[in-house]
Motif scaffolding. Structure first.
Motif, PDB file in Angstrom:
ATOM      1  N   ASP A  19      11.502 -11.802  -4.486  1.00  0.00           N
ATOM      2  CA  ASP A  19      12.414 -12.822  -3.959  1.00  0.00           C
ATOM      3  C   ASP A  19      12.355 -14.102  -4.775  1.00  0.00           C
ATOM      4  O   ASP A  19      13.375 -14.698  -5.093  1.00  0.00           O
ATOM      5  CB  ASP A  19      12.056 -13.139  -2.498  1.00  0.00           C
ATOM      6  CG  ASP A  19      12.855 -12.286  -1.521  1.00  0.00           C
ATOM      7  OD1 ASP A  19      13.589 -11.406  -1.988  1.00  0.00           O
ATOM      8  OD2 ASP A  19      12.733 -12.500  -0.298  1.00  0.00           O
ATOM      9  N   ARG A  57       7.008  -8.139  -1.832  1.00  0.00           N
ATOM     10  CA  ARG A  57       8.237  -8.466  -2.567  1.00  0.00           C
ATOM     11  C   ARG A  57       8.969  -9.631  -1.888  1.00  0.00           C
ATOM     12  O   ARG A  57       9.408 -10.554  -2.535  1.00  0.00           O
ATOM     13  CB  ARG A  57       9.196  -7.251  -2.619  1.00  0.00           C
ATOM     14  CG  ARG A  57       8.618  -5.997  -3.252  1.00  0.00           C
ATOM     15  CD  ARG A  57       8.584  -6.079  -4.760  1.00  0.00           C
ATOM     16  NE  ARG A  57       8.221  -4.797  -5.334  1.00  0.00           N
ATOM     17  CZ  ARG A  57       6.994  -4.318  -5.437  1.00  0.00           C
ATOM     18  NH1 ARG A  57       5.982  -5.047  -4.976  1.00  0.00           N
ATOM     19  NH2 ARG A  57       6.738  -3.143  -5.992  1.00  0.00           N
ATOM     20  N   THR A  58       9.085  -9.505  -0.571  1.00  0.00           N
ATOM     21  CA  THR A  58       9.928 -10.418   0.193  1.00  0.00           C
ATOM     22  C   THR A  58       9.176 -11.686   0.556  1.00  0.00           C
ATOM     23  O   THR A  58       8.005 -11.642   0.932  1.00  0.00           O
ATOM     24  CB  THR A  58      10.417  -9.738   1.487  1.00  0.00           C
ATOM     25  OG1 THR A  58      10.936  -8.449   1.158  1.00  0.00           O
ATOM     26  CG2 THR A  58      11.491 -10.562   2.167  1.00  0.00           C
ATOM     27  N   GLN A  96       9.130 -14.909   3.083  1.00  0.00           N
ATOM     28  CA  GLN A  96       9.613 -15.344   4.398  1.00  0.00           C
ATOM     29  C   GLN A  96       9.217 -16.789   4.637  1.00  0.00           C
ATOM     30  O   GLN A  96       8.098 -17.205   4.323  1.00  0.00           O
ATOM     31  CB  GLN A  96       9.031 -14.453   5.501  1.00  0.00           C
ATOM     32  CG  GLN A  96       9.579 -14.759   6.884  1.00  0.00           C
ATOM     33  CD  GLN A  96       8.877 -13.949   7.954  1.00  0.00           C
ATOM     34  OE1 GLN A  96       7.691 -14.104   8.203  1.00  0.00           O
ATOM     35  NE2 GLN A  96       9.609 -13.037   8.575  1.00  0.00           N
TER      36      GLN A  96
END
Length: 987
Positions: free
Chosen positions: A292, A317-318, A320
């Protein structure tokens, strides 16, 4: 021909490739799998312990492939198989204070001449005078020195070392830095013995492994006697390669096929055009590696990381957003979360300081709150006050002459005290139709007043009462005071139950008194009887004050003024006697807006209604809210009811509305003051007709006059203009601020203009001024102050209180004003006392210091009992090198720094886990990864981590899924290797 592969009618295994043939098809297992095609199973490249998939340390089998990993202190080479030593000294000098020496698989700290290494094996201690026991540099312990109860010394070793027979030296084992071996390590009686993978040979240093020369391999395998023989065999091998010889020349996986060997590479690598070599793939070049935010390439893999204010999810990966508002203690009042950030807001009447804290604004320090006379600051608000003989104007700021009566007004209805007898029981009720004021003093006390006293100054009314008509009073009023006592009752003003009001029976009116003014105070307090072992009793005291006015029409020929006074006094005294009887039997009620209220109830009665809020308040969204102005509290309906037309209410939490002076029932519902009594049309005219800033009038409404030269008025609806002072004039008429006054000097922020001396004075300590040309300084909010005089911003206001909270096993300590900058000239001391057989771990996730610090701010950790100076350690905080003063061992004292700000979390852990904790916190990888640093700053994660470290059995409270969702995989991997090595130190 039917293409079975395309139609999906084949029965090839899921890990096989279907190849169509004329009239049939065949199944071929994918690379990394074995079988005839109908059945395929993964080839375990790691199965051969001797070859180990070509990995020199650990081989991890994965479906269709494998991956090599290295022990702690090593990193994977570019070929994906070999492991190279990590030079820990390159990263922050390995955490060593003075000298860092890199070794194979590890490193060690050393000290300069005149210093010796402390117990933590990182800091250096200088002793000018020879100390006792462990303080003596010649204590003889190779690693850690401990003082024994008898005054001697006992030596200990760091994790991965064993104490030698002389009980002083430490022997290296394969559990520390792989025993200093690059590839394999075996523990023997004489110490670790190193070995190499079959593709490598041991260097003459006995630790390093180097690749075997191709000719040397042929020489060892075929016992070649000449170079010519070697050439022939190389040629023959090139004609027919096999995986059995030198892995077929493949960097990674080799597979024999009918056409020769086939090389393949593990995940993260790509096969080069030579068909042999594997090259690392830079995954970050394609679609940012799927990350990201940030992508960092590593050998055979890559790492994702996030921007500040975000956290990496378990898919690694992400990113938040971190909801900072979900943490405890983030903001004092209101917290608003934004992507990657958050904002703190304060309630009305409060202002923000220290980034997250809210302090009361002292409005009285800002031009006296724009009050005409006195100003009284309150929490979250303020109020203007007037001198005797004057009252507050409707704008709540100006003081106007007190008008005793309205000439043309109709008389306001007076209070009535009526006592009657029903069935032998006396009961009294007081009706209050106008000028009522209800003031709840505390939970168990309140004050009621009804009517207007003749001498209003003594009554100290808190609100504007409806003025009486100008009917001349004949003589001074009759005054009577009385005190009553009710046992086992609490002072709660509650609506009378409907069952009581429906009591049937003949009522005989005993007394009927019209009173000018009544003041009633009810107070409950528990009092214990002396000398008796009895439970405390609930006693309520009611104090009343009555005023009765004498009128001229009551005087006659048969009864002169003295006679009338005596009659009235006797009548009032008789009524008070009856009132006393009714109060004793709890039959005294007060009537507001048609609802009768009980003055006090017994505990059983008090709980009948189950009222969640006190009188004058209603429940809204789970909170008690006071009835606003323009409404009154109806006890019968338990709700706030708007004032009916012809009435108004300018005070919150009242039980009735006041009649308007006109008393004709005309006007608008919900009037909030007398000026709104005149109806909607008149109200609009008044609101639109307020005097604008720079203007004034006798009542604040049009027609208005312009503020003359030398005066100014910044607000609308005012009855006066403020003088500039000191003979100063304004640039023009109608000035709206002090800045329009033509001062002799122009004051900059941080100063105020003194109209007497005509000079700019620096704002004193504890105040600030952000604007040019002002004549005041604003007091700092709450309990904050400034470091110096002449402050220009509220951010200079800092709390002096040393923050923190210490629990039984965990806690936190914060510098004053955290997370804002800490104040100057402050010292904070915390005494941290661990329970028996526990040690202290202090994690400091945040230290921010000035780049150029000339103040000598220090952090001191001191053992209980003052010890002499033991030297310094250095903490590197971002770009700042900062000296931290250490006195004694980190056993029971922590002195946080004086400077920008710091925050730390404390833990008491069991002594049995000391080696494990030290091994974890001294590993540079714990701090090297940004993702790991974020764990230490995440209040929820650090709390969970400390919970397990303090009580290891609490690990089982968290499921495997919860652990994965909380911590990055790399962090779990780091801890797992440490814990497994601690729990299973022997092979």
């Amino acid at each position: 021909d039917v293409d079975e592969c395309a139609e999906g009618t084949d029965d090839c295994h899921i890990d096989a490739i279907c190849q169509n043939t004329p009239k049939s098809y065949k199944c071929i297992c994918k690379p990394g799998y074995k079988g005839e095609g109908k059945q395929c199973e993964d080839i375990d490249e790691c199965e051969n312990d001797f070859y180990n998939g070509g990995c020199v340390h650990e081989c991890i089998n994965i479906p269709g492939n494998y991956r090599c990993t290295c022990y702690d202190g090593f990193m994977l080479a570019h070929d994906g198989h070999n492991c190279l030593d990590v030079d820990e000294c390159q990263d922050n000098n390995g955490g060593c204070q003075q000298i860092c020496v890199n070794t194979m698989g590890s490193y060690e700290c050393q000290c300069k001449e005149g210093f010796f290494l402390s117990d933590n094996q990182h800091t250096c201690i200088h002793r000018s005078i020879e100390g006792m026991n462990c303080m003596n540099k010649d204590h003889g312990c190779a690693h850690i020195c401990r003082e024994t109860p008898k005054g001697g010394v006992a030596c200990e070793c760091r994790p991965g070392f064993e104490l030698a027979k002389n009980q002083k030296d430490c022997k290296l084992t394969c559990n520390y830095g792989n025993g200093g071996c690059q590839h394999t390590c075996d523990d023997t009686d004489t110490g670790p013995v190193c070995g190499c993978h079959q593709k490598y040979a041991l260097h003459s240093d006995g630790r390093t492994c180097i690749e075997k020369d191709e000719a040397a391999i042929e020489s060892s395998e075929y016992n070649a006697t000449s170079v010519a023989d070697v050439d022939k065999r190389v040629k023959r091998r090139l004609l027919m390669e096999t995986c059995a010889v030198n892995n077929g020349g493949c960097d990674r996986t080799c597979k024999d096929t009918a056409t020769g060997v086939r090389c393949s590479c593990p995940v993260g690598f790509t096969l080069q055009p030579d068909g042999k070599t594997c090259k690392d793939i830079d995954e970050c070049l394609v679609n940012n590696g799927g990350c990201d935010h940030f992508c960092r390439n590593t050998v055979g893999s890559f790492e994702c990381s996030c921007q500040k204010g975000y956290k990496l999810l378990t898919d690694e990966r992400t990113c938040q957003d971190i909801d900072e508002c979900s943490f405890e203690r983030t903001c004092d009042h209101t917290c608003i979360n934004y992507p990657g950030s958050f904002e703190c807001l304060c309630h009305k009447g409060y202002t923000l300081y220290g980034l997250t804290h809210c302090g009361d604004i002292d409005e009285c320090s800002i031009s006296n709150g724009s009050c005409d006379d006195g100003c009284l600051n309150t929490m979250g608000s303020y109020e203007c006050v007037c001198p005797p003989g004057k009252k507050l104007h409707w704008n709540k700021k100006d003081c106007v002459e007190m008008v005793k009566c309205l000439p043309n007004a109709k008389p306001a209805p007076k209070a009535q005290l009526v006592c009657s007898k029903t069935g032998g029981i006396e009961s009294c009720f007081l009706s209050c139709p106008s000028n009522a004021l209800f003031v709840p003093d505390s939970e168990n006390s309140y004050t009621l007043s009804c009517g207007i006293p003749v001498q209003q100054a003594k009554a100290q009314q808190k609100r504007n009462a409806t003025l009486p008509s100008c009917a001349d009073s004949l003589a001074p009023p009759i005054k009577q005071k009385a005190r009553f006592k009710i046992k086992d009752a609490k002072c709660h003003l509650r609506p009378r139950s409907k069952e009581k009001t429906k009591d049937s029976g003949k009522q005989a009116v005993l007394d009927n008194c019209q009173v000018t003014f009544v003041n009633l105070k009810c107070d409950s307090s528990k009092k214990k009887r002396r000398g008796r072992k009895s439970p405390s009793k609930e006693v309520s005291h009611i104090t009343t004050e009555f005023e009765v006015e004498m009128k001229s029409e009551e005087v006659s020929d048969t009864c002169n003024i003295d006679c009338v006074r005596k009659r009235m006094e006797q009548k009032l005294q008789t009524a008070i006697k009856t009132l006393r009887k009714s109060i004793n039997k709890q039959q005294f009620y007060i009537q507001f807006s048609g609802t009768e209220y009980e003055v006090a109830q017994k505990p059983a009665k008090a709980t009948e209604g189950h009222e969640a809020c006190s009188t004058g308040q209603v429940l809204q969204d789970g909170k008690c809210v006071t009835c606003s102005t323009g409404t009154f509290y109806s006890g019968e309906h338990n709700q706030c009811v708007p004032c009916s037309p012809g009435t108004y209410q300018d005070t919150e939490g009242q039980l009735t509305c006041e009649p308007c002076p006109s008393n004709d029932g005309q006007g608008v519902a919900g009037a909030r003051n007398v000026s709104e009594c005149g109806g909607k049309f008149n109200l609009i005219i008044k609101e639109l007709g307020q005097c604008s800033p720079g203007h004034y009038s006798s009542d604040g409404f049009k027609p208005c006059r312009v503020c003359p030269l030398g005066t100014y008025q910044p607000e609308p609806g005012r009855t006066l203009c403020f003088p500039c002072g000191g003979g100063l004039v304004t640039k023009y008429e109608g000035a709206v601020s002090f800045q329009d006054c033509e001062t002799k000097v122009h004051c900059s922020p941080g100063h105020y203009y003194n109209s007497t001396t005509h000079r700019c004075i620096r704002c004193p300590v504890g105040t600030y001024q952000p604007e040019f040309g002002q004549n005041y300084c604003i007091t700092c909010p709450g309990n904050t102050s400034t470091d110096f005089d002449g402050s220009t911003n509220v951010t200079h206001c800092k709390n002096q209180h040393c923050g923190g909270e210490l629990g039984d096993y965990t806690g936190y300590i914060e510098s004053p004003n955290y997370p804002g900058d800490y104040p100057a000239n402050v010292e904070c001391i915390w005494n941290i006392n661990p329970p028996p057989k526990r040690r202290i771990l202090i994690v400091v996730p945040e230290i921010f210091l000035p780049i150029e610090d000339e103040c000598g701010d220090v952090l001191v950790m001191r053992k209980s009992g003052k010890l002499p100076d033991m030297g310094y350690i250095k903490i590197y905080c971002k770009l700042t090198e900062w000296k931290v003063h250490i006195e004694g061992t980190t056993r029971s004292g922590y002195y946080p720094p004086k400077g920008c700000h710091s925050h730390s979390t404390d833990l008491y852990f069991a002594e049995d886990y000391q080696q494990l904790i030290e091994d974890i916190v001294r590993d540079g990888r714990l701090y090297a990864s940004e993702n790991h640093q974020e764990i230490l700053k995440d209040k929820k994660l650090i709390k969970a981590l400390f919970d397990v470290l303090a009580h290891p059995q609490n690990y089982f409270k968290y499921t495997a899924q919860e652990s994965k969702e909380m911590f990055p995989r790399s962090f779990i991997k780091l801890l797992r290797s440490k814990v497994s090595r601690f729990l299973r130190p022997y092979k």
